[in-house]
Design a protein around this motif. Structure first.
Motif, short mmCIF file in Angstrom:
data_model
loop_
_atom_site.label_atom_id
_atom_site.label_comp_id
_atom_site.label_asym_id
_atom_site.label_seq_id
_atom_site.Cartn_x
_atom_site.Cartn_y
_atom_site.Cartn_z
N HIS A 1 -4.72 0.59 -8.48
CA HIS A 1 -4.22 -0.90 -8.00
C HIS A 1 -3.59 -1.34 -9.08
O HIS A 1 -3.95 -1.28 -10.48
N ARG B 1 -3.20 4.24 -1.48
CA ARG B 1 -4.15 4.40 -0.38
C ARG B 1 -4.86 5.79 -0.70
O ARG B 1 -6.32 5.57 -0.55
N THR C 1 0.86 -1.20 0.15
CA THR C 1 -0.22 0.09 -0.05
C THR C 1 0.81 1.29 0.09
O THR C 1 1.74 1.34 0.90
N ASP D 1 1.28 5.64 -0.64
CA ASP D 1 0.63 7.16 -0.32
C ASP D 1 1.09 7.89 -1.65
O ASP D 1 0.60 9.15 -1.74
N THR E 1 -1.53 -0.89 -4.02
CA THR E 1 -2.82 -0.43 -4.06
C THR E 1 -2.21 1.14 -3.72
O THR E 1 -1.51 1.48 -2.57
#
Length: 207
Positions: free
Chosen positions: A54, A84, A16, A18, A82
């Motif tokens: 994603h 976030r 994940t 940012d 992914t």
């Protein structure tokens, strides 16, 4: 290219991030889940396409990406990446997630959204990106700002300056005088103490 040969580096199956710039440090972990350190960890190996949050990569593709950044890792499982949240698209008030030294940049990994209203620490700007003027503790209110992207080179990083004139290429060792990002100019100092600006390009983007 110097290769990061830290023992036990493996791919992270579920990542994940940012920011859309995915670094080698995002994709691998050491023994016990330790994060990769050093300049190789901050090298951008993939940028998530606009409009997509994603991306799934086969293990072979992920290993090839981190190897281009100078990192040797292992793994057979596919990697799921992914996004976030696109934090840079929505400026607001923030608080620090860790202690920051004076002059250190505030990146998306160093800040979390926080309520506005508390007296914020003093924030300056270097190269158009926020830096803390004084040392701050984890949890300190940073006020309203736009955190910098994580794909950057820190001040004091040793780099190789490459100049090409026709068939002749000259390489010189330099040290960055300020934080910088690929695609921008940054002040560097050579071995003779001369300071000048030079364009910054990550190795994988310079090919």
């Amino acid at each position: 290219m110097l290769m990061a040969l830290a023992a036990g580096l493996t791919l992270v199956p579920a990542v994940t991030v940012d920011a859309r710039a995915v670094t080698a440090g995002d994709l691998v972990r050491g023994a016990g889940g330790a994060r990769l350190g050093g300049p190789a960890a901050t090298r951008v190996v993939l940028r998530l396409p606009a409009g997509r949050r994603h991306v799934a990569l086969p293990a072979a593709a992920a290993l090839a990406l981190v190897r281009r950044a100078g990192v040797v890792a292992h793994g057979t499982d596919p990697v799921s990446i992914t996004l976030r949240s696109d934090t840079r698209a929505a400026p607001g008030c923030w608080a620090s997630t860790r202690a920051l030294a004076a002059g250190e940049p505030v990146t998306v990994r160093d800040a979390v959204p926080a309520a506005c209203g508390e007296e914020a620490v003093a924030i300056g700007s270097v190269g158009g990106e926020p830096v803390v003027r004084d040392a701050v503790a984890a949890g300190a209110p940073l006020g309203r700002l736009v955190p910098a992207a994580v794909a950057r080179i820190a001040a004091g990083t040793a780099l190789l300056l490459r100049s090409t004139a026709g068939p002749v290429t000259i390489e010189r060792a330099v040290t960055t005088m300020q934080p910088g990002r690929s695609g921008r100019r940054v002040f560097v100092r050579n071995g003779d103490g001369e300071v000048f600006a030079a364009p910054l390009a990550m190795a994988e983007e310079a090919r």
